[in-house]
Design a protein around this motif. Structure first.
Motif, PDB file in Angstrom:
ATOM      1  N   HIS A 105      21.113  -3.145  13.138  1.00  0.00           N
ATOM      2  CA  HIS A 105      22.061  -3.751  12.202  1.00  0.00           C
ATOM      3  C   HIS A 105      23.355  -4.017  12.966  1.00  0.00           C
ATOM      4  CE1 HIS A 105      22.798   0.768  10.985  1.00  0.00           C
ATOM      5  NE2 HIS A 105      22.864   0.566  12.275  1.00  0.00           N
ATOM      6  N   THR A 106      24.278  -4.720  12.359  1.00  0.00           N
ATOM      7  CA  THR A 106      25.555  -5.010  13.017  1.00  0.00           C
ATOM      8  C   THR A 106      26.602  -3.935  12.738  1.00  0.00           C
ATOM      9  OG1 THR A 106      26.109  -6.469  11.153  1.00  0.00           O
ATOM     10  CG2 THR A 106      25.237  -7.500  13.143  1.00  0.00           C
ATOM     11  N   SER A 107      26.212  -2.859  12.053  1.00  0.00           N
ATOM     12  CA  SER A 107      27.153  -1.779  11.753  1.00  0.00           C
ATOM     13  C   SER A 107      27.764  -1.112  12.983  1.00  0.00           C
ATOM     14  CB  SER A 107      26.469  -0.723  10.877  1.00  0.00           C
ATOM     15  OG  SER A 107      26.054  -1.277   9.655  1.00  0.00           O
ATOM     16  N   PRO A 108      27.082  -1.050  14.146  1.00  0.00           N
ATOM     17  CA  PRO A 108      27.743  -0.476  15.323  1.00  0.00           C
ATOM     18  C   PRO A 108      29.063  -1.154  15.689  1.00  0.00           C
ATOM     19  CG  PRO A 108      25.399  -0.682  15.737  1.00  0.00           C
ATOM     20  CD  PRO A 108      25.664  -1.366  14.422  1.00  0.00           C
ATOM     21  N   VAL A 109      29.210  -2.419  15.310  1.00  0.00           N
ATOM     22  CA  VAL A 109      30.468  -3.111  15.596  1.00  0.00           C
ATOM     23  C   VAL A 109      31.610  -2.447  14.830  1.00  0.00           C
ATOM     24  CG1 VAL A 109      31.667  -5.337  15.579  1.00  0.00           C
ATOM     25  CG2 VAL A 109      29.210  -5.253  16.007  1.00  0.00           C
ATOM     26  N   GLN A 110      31.319  -1.899  13.644  1.00  0.00           N
ATOM     27  CA  GLN A 110      32.345  -1.167  12.894  1.00  0.00           C
ATOM     28  C   GLN A 110      32.894  -0.012  13.729  1.00  0.00           C
ATOM     29  OE1 GLN A 110      31.289   0.221   9.014  1.00  0.00           O
ATOM     30  NE2 GLN A 110      29.986  -1.537   8.556  1.00  0.00           N
ATOM     31  N   VAL A 111      31.978   0.759  14.324  1.00  0.00           N
ATOM     32  CA  VAL A 111      32.387   1.914  15.117  1.00  0.00           C
ATOM     33  C   VAL A 111      33.221   1.459  16.313  1.00  0.00           C
ATOM     34  CG1 VAL A 111      31.581   3.937  16.389  1.00  0.00           C
ATOM     35  CG2 VAL A 111      30.306   3.128  14.389  1.00  0.00           C
ATOM     36  N   ARG A 112      32.794   0.406  16.968  1.00  0.00           N
ATOM     37  CA  ARG A 112      33.539  -0.099  18.125  1.00  0.00           C
ATOM     38  C   ARG A 112      34.923  -0.603  17.715  1.00  0.00           C
ATOM     39  NH1 ARG A 112      30.746  -0.568  22.797  1.00  0.00           N
ATOM     40  NH2 ARG A 112      28.492  -0.202  22.703  1.00  0.00           N
ATOM     41  N   LEU A 113      35.013  -1.213  16.551  1.00  0.00           N
ATOM     42  CA  LEU A 113      36.321  -1.651  16.056  1.00  0.00           C
ATOM     43  C   LEU A 113      37.242  -0.460  15.795  1.00  0.00           C
ATOM     44  CD1 LEU A 113      35.547  -4.546  13.525  1.00  0.00           C
ATOM     45  CD2 LEU A 113      37.044  -4.680  15.515  1.00  0.00           C
ATOM     46  N   LEU A 114      36.683   0.571  15.170  1.00  0.00           N
ATOM     47  CA  LEU A 114      37.487   1.753  14.859  1.00  0.00           C
ATOM     48  C   LEU A 114      37.948   2.461  16.128  1.00  0.00           C
ATOM     49  CD1 LEU A 114      35.336   3.137  11.900  1.00  0.00           C
ATOM     50  CD2 LEU A 114      37.632   2.160  11.731  1.00  0.00           C
ATOM     51  N   GLU A 115      37.151   2.382  17.190  1.00  0.00           N
ATOM     52  CA  GLU A 115      37.546   2.964  18.468  1.00  0.00           C
ATOM     53  C   GLU A 115      38.609   2.122  19.172  1.00  0.00           C
ATOM     54  OE1 GLU A 115      33.696   5.391  20.214  1.00  0.00           O
ATOM     55  OE2 GLU A 115      33.883   3.251  20.623  1.00  0.00           O
ATOM     56  N   ALA A 116      38.501   0.799  19.031  1.00  0.00           N
ATOM     57  CA  ALA A 116      39.338  -0.101  19.821  1.00  0.00           C
ATOM     58  C   ALA A 116      40.713  -0.343  19.224  1.00  0.00           C
ATOM     59  CB  ALA A 116      38.616  -1.441  20.012  1.00  0.00           C
ATOM     60  N   GLN A 117      40.864  -0.243  17.915  1.00  0.00           N
ATOM     61  CA  GLN A 117      42.150  -0.545  17.302  1.00  0.00           C
ATOM     62  C   GLN A 117      42.445   0.391  16.142  1.00  0.00           C
ATOM     63  OE1 GLN A 117      40.695  -4.637  15.890  1.00  0.00           O
ATOM     64  NE2 GLN A 117      42.090  -4.087  14.236  1.00  0.00           N
ATOM     65  N   ALA A 118      43.702   0.598  15.920  1.00  0.00           N
ATOM     66  CA  ALA A 118      44.130   1.455  14.817  1.00  0.00           C
ATOM     67  C   ALA A 118      44.127   0.661  13.514  1.00  0.00           C
ATOM     68  CB  ALA A 118      45.530   2.005  15.100  1.00  0.00           C
ATOM     69  N   PRO A 119      43.885   1.320  12.385  1.00  0.00           N
ATOM     70  CA  PRO A 119      43.976   0.625  11.095  1.00  0.00           C
ATOM     71  C   PRO A 119      45.393   0.091  10.885  1.00  0.00           C
ATOM     72  CG  PRO A 119      42.910   2.776  10.885  1.00  0.00           C
ATOM     73  CD  PRO A 119      43.514   2.726  12.248  1.00  0.00           C
ATOM     74  N   PRO A 120      45.555  -0.925  10.023  1.00  0.00           N
ATOM     75  CA  PRO A 120      44.537  -1.510   9.135  1.00  0.00           C
ATOM     76  C   PRO A 120      43.589  -2.469   9.853  1.00  0.00           C
ATOM     77  CG  PRO A 120      46.655  -2.577   8.811  1.00  0.00           C
ATOM     78  CD  PRO A 120      46.904  -1.442   9.761  1.00  0.00           C
ATOM     79  N   ILE A 121      42.359  -2.580   9.336  1.00  0.00           N
ATOM     80  CA  ILE A 121      41.333  -3.447   9.894  1.00  0.00           C
ATOM     81  C   ILE A 121      40.727  -4.289   8.771  1.00  0.00           C
ATOM     82  CG2 ILE A 121      39.064  -3.524  11.005  1.00  0.00           C
ATOM     83  CD1 ILE A 121      39.765  -0.905  12.402  1.00  0.00           C
ATOM     84  N   TYR A 122      40.666  -5.571   9.003  1.00  0.00           N
ATOM     85  CA  TYR A 122      39.984  -6.503   8.094  1.00  0.00           C
ATOM     86  C   TYR A 122      39.153  -7.422   8.987  1.00  0.00           C
ATOM     87  CZ  TYR A 122      43.312  -5.012   4.496  1.00  0.00           C
ATOM     88  OH  TYR A 122      44.060  -4.263   3.611  1.00  0.00           O
ATOM     89  N   ALA A 123      37.872  -7.151   9.107  1.00  0.00           N
ATOM     90  CA  ALA A 123      37.055  -7.885  10.074  1.00  0.00           C
ATOM     91  C   ALA A 123      35.632  -8.066   9.576  1.00  0.00           C
ATOM     92  CB  ALA A 123      37.044  -7.157  11.422  1.00  0.00           C
ATOM     93  N   VAL A 124      34.984  -9.134  10.055  1.00  0.00           N
ATOM     94  CA  VAL A 124      33.552  -9.339   9.829  1.00  0.00           C
ATOM     95  C   VAL A 124      32.880  -9.427  11.195  1.00  0.00           C
ATOM     96  CG1 VAL A 124      33.716 -10.452   7.584  1.00  0.00           C
ATOM     97  CG2 VAL A 124      33.879 -11.859   9.647  1.00  0.00           C
ATOM     98  N   ALA A 125      31.612  -9.006  11.245  1.00  0.00           N
ATOM     99  CA  ALA A 125      30.872  -8.980  12.504  1.00  0.00           C
ATOM    100  C   ALA A 125      29.507  -9.637  12.305  1.00  0.00           C
ATOM    101  CB  ALA A 125      30.715  -7.544  12.988  1.00  0.00           C
ATOM    102  N   PRO A 126      29.368 -10.909  12.639  1.00  0.00           N
ATOM    103  CA  PRO A 126      28.060 -11.560  12.569  1.00  0.00           C
ATOM    104  C   PRO A 126      27.293 -11.356  13.872  1.00  0.00           C
ATOM    105  CG  PRO A 126      29.738 -13.183  13.099  1.00  0.00           C
ATOM    106  CD  PRO A 126      30.447 -11.840  12.997  1.00  0.00           C
ATOM    107  N   GLY A 127      25.960 -11.389  13.798  1.00  0.00           N
ATOM    108  CA  GLY A 127      25.195 -11.254  15.026  1.00  0.00           C
ATOM    109  C   GLY A 127      23.714 -11.084  14.788  1.00  0.00           C
ATOM    110  N   ARG A 128      22.987 -11.071  15.913  1.00  0.00           N
ATOM    111  CA  ARG A 128      21.531 -10.944  15.891  1.00  0.00           C
ATOM    112  C   ARG A 128      21.140  -9.468  15.914  1.00  0.00           C
ATOM    113  NH1 ARG A 128      20.807 -13.719  20.056  1.00  0.00           N
ATOM    114  NH2 ARG A 128      20.371 -15.725  19.089  1.00  0.00           N
ATOM    115  N   VAL A 129      20.112  -9.115  15.123  1.00  0.00           N
ATOM    116  CA  VAL A 129      19.631  -7.738  15.062  1.00  0.00           C
ATOM    117  C   VAL A 129      18.108  -7.734  15.184  1.00  0.00           C
ATOM    118  CG1 VAL A 129      21.577  -6.960  13.679  1.00  0.00           C
ATOM    119  CG2 VAL A 129      19.520  -7.753  12.538  1.00  0.00           C
ATOM    120  N   TYR A 130      17.544  -6.545  15.456  1.00  0.00           N
ATOM    121  CA  TYR A 130      16.127  -6.441  15.802  1.00  0.00           C
ATOM    122  C   TYR A 130      15.487  -5.265  15.069  1.00  0.00           C
ATOM    123  CZ  TYR A 130      17.927  -9.140  19.762  1.00  0.00           C
ATOM    124  OH  TYR A 130      18.548 -10.070  20.547  1.00  0.00           O
TER     125      TYR A 130
END
Length: 274
Positions: A105-130
């Motif tokens: 799923h693309t949920s790992p991008v959530q974790v990477r976002l939370l690691e990379a920047q401090a809140p607030p966060i408003y983001a979408v992550a499209p991508g290919r999954v398997y």
């Protein structure tokens, strides 16, 4: 003689890679030949990104080969947790056994976002999954998702419901609505499935929506505090929600497609319609 024969066979088997472009014009300006266009899934992804950017979101991406920690553990699914059985995982022969996988799923991008920047966060992550799926009319082993994450002070479940409703009307048009149904996801609590007004019958009831007037689009919920704790975010101060759904499934709904496999068969008779 053998060389001449081989050269003749190669010439006879030669592929004209411009042949598809000469099938005829498709109402292009000045009658230019059709030299290809974006795939229906790509068009749908671009439209979704434009819709969410217009709502104030940014677009984020992440790797398709992920570690077990990003794909499962940081999302409140420790090793051997039964919730992992919800995903038919494709592991790679790399590193320790079952440590590297094609993201489910693309949920790992959530974790990477939370690691990379401090809140607030408003983001979408499209991508290919398997996933190790058997292809059928509604499933593919390789497909596309779009995930959304909002994290700020004072975010509530009401904000989630309002965002889903706003997106539904912005993307599908006036008169379309969304509803939430209780569900379970290991990385959100509380969790819900969200349905939209059936775009085929406008809610009147038809075979596509099983005469209910609604079509299930995706899942959503409030970010579980354990997910925030895994990346060092203070769950007492910051709250948020996440949502996600399949881009291929959305493309099917919008064009009334009965079999998702048509999106990957590369039949020009199908592709030229979009």
């Amino acid at each position: 003689l053998e060389a001449a024969d081989r050269a003749a066979r190669l010439a006879a088997d030669r592929l004209d890679l411009t042949e598809a472009a000469l099938l005829g014009p498709r109402a292009w300006p000045r009658g230019l030949p059709d030299r290809g266009h974006l795939h229906l899934v790509t068009q749908t992804r671009d439209e979704l990104e434009d819709t969410f950017v217009g709502m104030g979101f940014t677009v984020a991406e992440g790797p398709e080969a992920e570690t077990d920690w990003y794909n499962f553990e940081a999302l409140n699914m420790p090793p051997a947790h039964p919730a992992r059985s919800m995903w038919d995982t494709l592991y790679l022969d790399l590193g320790d056994p079952e440590s590297i996988l094609l993201r489910t799923h693309t949920s790992p991008v959530q974790v990477r976002l939370l690691e990379a920047q401090a809140p607030p966060i408003y983001a979408v992550a499209p991508g290919r999954v398997y996933r190790k799926e058997t292809p059928d009319a509604r499933h593919l082993a390789v497909f596309h998702q779009i995930e959304g994450l909002v994290l700020d002070e004072g975010i509530s479940f009401g904000d989630l419901a309002g965002t889903i409703e706003t997106f539904t009307q912005a993307y599908f048009g006036a008169g379309m609505h969304a509803r939430l149904r209780p569900s379970f996801f290991p990385f959100t609590e509380p969790s819900a499935e969200f349905d939209i007004t059936c775009p085929i019958c406008a809610g009147a009831g038809c075979r596509t929506c099983s005469h209910s007037g609604w079509i299930e689009l995706g899942g959503c919920g409030m970010v579980d505090p354990n997910v925030l704790a895994a990346v060092g975010v203070d769950a007492e101060r910051w709250t948020g929600f996440a949502f996600g759904f399949g881009i291929d499934r959305l493309a099917m709904i919008r064009v009334g497609l009965g079999d998702v496999r048509a999106l990957t068969e590369n039949d020009l008779r199908f592709l030229h319609q979009f």
